[in-house]
Design an enzyme around this catalytic site. Structure first.
Site, mmCIF file in Angstrom:
data_model
loop_
_atom_site.group_PDB
_atom_site.id
_atom_site.type_symbol
_atom_site.label_atom_id
_atom_site.label_comp_id
_atom_site.label_asym_id
_atom_site.label_seq_id
_atom_site.Cartn_x
_atom_site.Cartn_y
_atom_site.Cartn_z
ATOM 1 N NE ARG A 92 5.850 178.973 -30.291
ATOM 2 C CZ ARG A 92 5.853 178.046 -31.240
ATOM 3 N NH1 ARG A 92 6.938 177.339 -31.504
ATOM 4 N NH2 ARG A 92 4.758 177.795 -31.925
ATOM 5 C CB THR A 367 10.447 170.297 -33.747
ATOM 6 O OG1 THR A 367 9.625 171.239 -34.406
ATOM 7 C CG2 THR A 367 10.588 170.717 -32.291
#
Ligand code: DON
Length: 557
Positions: A92, A367
């Site tokens: 992330r 995404t």
């Protein structure tokens, strides 16, 4: 491991001589967001690569052919089942060192959402290249150069632009113009607005070549780092050379829990998804064990799942954030006794009042996700993002890739919803080097230590619903992989009040009954599921028909 063991066991039963007609052959499978990544991943596995090799190669290919979400400028999560062990890779993005709690507030203390969604200041430090490098060091069989090369070739020699990509690019360019946004997007992607055009990306090819030849150093230092930092400095962004140097991908312990005899392996914080799925499936199970299972996609079913979802999202807003910065009460939140207590408050015939749903104990979109199972029975579920479609809408000049706008996943101000309508507070406030809370939920389900299901989806907060419903569709309602991804889905996230977002395709009677109960129905598609399901030793793979995915099962040679 499993398929091979199963084949040998059956061969043994039949005298281990010739392959009998009933012998299940080892298979491998991919469910990918596009045809290019699917082919790249299949080639890697045909050459003896494992699921992680295929995932690394697919991730880099998507950075070229799926610019809405595929990336090297963003981040993601990878859930792994390899050699009978579970693992989780957190790549992330992190907030830059110069980020601060109130960085998106104006002089009146109001949130300026466009700053966290568009342009250089919206970007967190990218994690993808470090993540793939870590995954390679720990699990790969094939050389790094072999896995990055297909992406270099696709960027250098070009690929023919699929119609759906061209449509997205041209709509995005129009939107940038309508909003008067200054961006270099059209300079880089204008040529991809024409279906069937051969689209080459020379700067990206050069960046990928540096990554191929120098590993993660080819991104976080040297020429690529210089391009990123120069672009940041010229455009009000915060990412510095030191930030790039300091970025680390992390191995974490996945969330694992038992559900109806299966073992579910899914994403821990800084994802909210794993805890949410555990709570959601757990609450639904508590209710259906005391009551009849409502018919699939009936109003009763949507109401039950929505009531559970409200409680999931109340906890998400209060308790979830980066565990390196905030003490997430993870074990309490997934404690079956706690989940049972939350489920007990669900009223099956009426909507509970939104303000009463407090956290118990104590949140165009893009995404992308892919699922892989290799011939040894190892699996990878990988979800990766630059947040919204085409991320921050700007390209790091000289390096040729789109920057993310992941900073919007932080809570810019307590109680003020982000793009996905998610609220948060202290747990997800902006701090230097903190990871923003995510909903990405790459998930693997095991049945007696064998991979049963690999699933995941894009869609911001709706990811959690897509994943939960894909599990319920396949493992509770016995839908096939194909039906499970294409069955209409729904989503309730507490706020806006009493609102169910739903795909088109629900029966009119279901919609009417929900409206009569007092729900507001928001009919808009979300998500793009890519799943692999194992039934009786055979794999089936499916990608949602609305996307441009490709799902393939091959027999191992
Ligand atoms: O990490 C998250 O939860 C979001 N940045 C994901 C964004 C997303 O899924 C957009 N897609 N449809």
């Amino acid at each position: 491991m499993r398929n091979v063991i199963l084949s040998c066991f059956i061969v043994t039963l039949f005298g281990c001589s010739s392959a009998g007609p009933t012998q299940p052959e080892a298979e491998y499978a991919v469910a990918m967001p596009d045809q290019f990544a699917a082919q790249v991943a299949l080639n890697v596995m045909a050459e003896g690569g494992n699921a992680v090799d295929a995932a690394i190669a697919a991730q880099f290919a998507l950075a070229v052919t799926y610019p809405e979400a595929g990336n090297i400028g963003g981040g993601g999560f990878m859930t792994i089942y390899m050699d009978d062990a579970t693992d989780f890779l957190d790549y992330r993005e992190m907030a830059p060192a110069a980020a601060s709690r109130d960085m998106y507030l104006d002089e009146n203390g109001d949130v300026h959402p466009s700053d966290s969604l568009f342009g250089a200041k919206a970007s967190g430090i990218p994690g993808t290249v470090a993540g793939m490098w870590q995954a390679h060091q720990k699990y790969a069989k094939l050389p790094w150069q072999r896995l990055v090369q297909p992406a270099v070739t696709l960027a250098q020699d070009g690929f023919y632009v699929p119609e759906k990509l061209a449509g997205r690019v041209s709509r995005y360019i129009q939107r940038l113009e309508q909003r008067g946004r200054e961006s270099n997007f059209a300079d880089y992607f204008g040529a991809a607005a024409t279906p069937g055009a051969l689209f080459k990306q020379p700067e990206l090819a050069a960046t990928l070549t540096r990554i191929r030849d120098r590993g993660q150093a080819g991104f976080y230092s040297g020429e690529t780092a210089a391009h990123i930092v120069n672009f940041m400095q010229a455009n009000g962004g915060l990412i510095s050379r030191e930030d790039l140097h300091n970025y680390t991908a992390k191995w974490r312990t996945p969330i694992t829990f038992a559900w109806r005899g299966y073992e579910i392996i899914t994403s821990p914080p800084p994802s909210s998804g794993g805890i949410a799925v555990a709570q959601w499936l757990g609450m639904v199970d508590n209710v259906v064990s005391d009551n009849a299972l409502p018919a699939h996609n009936s109003a009763e079913y949507l109401h039950l799942v929505s009531e559970a979802g409200k409680r999931v999202f109340a906890d998400r807003a209060e308790y979830l954030g980066d565990p390196d910065f905030f003490a997430v009460p993870q074990s309490q939140l997934v404690d079956p006794a706690y989940i049972a207590k939350r489920a007990a408050a669900i009223n099956l015939s009426a909507i509970s009042a939104t303000p009463d749903i407090q956290p118990g104990l104590y949140e165009s979109e893009d995404t992308t996700h892919f699922s892989i199972v290799d011939k040894w029975g190892n699996a990878v579920a990988n979800t990766t993002t630059i947040n919204l479609s085409f991320g921050a809408g700007v390209v790091a000049e000289g390096a040729g890739f789109l920057l993310n706008d992941e900073m919007d996943d932080f809570s810019a101000k307590p109680g003020v919803p982000n793009f996905f309508g998610a609220v948060g507070g202290e747990a997800n406030a902006i701090e230097p080097y903190k990871r923003m809370l995510s909903s990405m939920t790459p998930t693997i389900v095991l049945d007696n230590d064998e991979v049963k299901l690999v699933t995941g989806s894009p869609g911001g907060t709706t990811i959690i619903s897509s994943v939960t419903l894909s599990i319920l569709n396949t493992l509770l309602f016995d839908l096939s992989a194909e039906d499970a991804v294409n069955s209409p889905r729904f989503h309730h996230q507490l706020l806006p009040k009493d609102t169910i977002r739903m795909h088109p395709g629900f029966a009119a009677t279901t919609r009417q009954a929900l409206t009569d109960m007092g729900y507001t129905l928001d009919e808009r598609r979300f998500g793009d599921l890519h799943l692999i399901l194992q039934q009786d030793g055979r794999l089936s793979a499916a990608s949602e028909a609305s996307g441009r995915g490709r799902a393939v099962v091959e027999k191992a040679q």
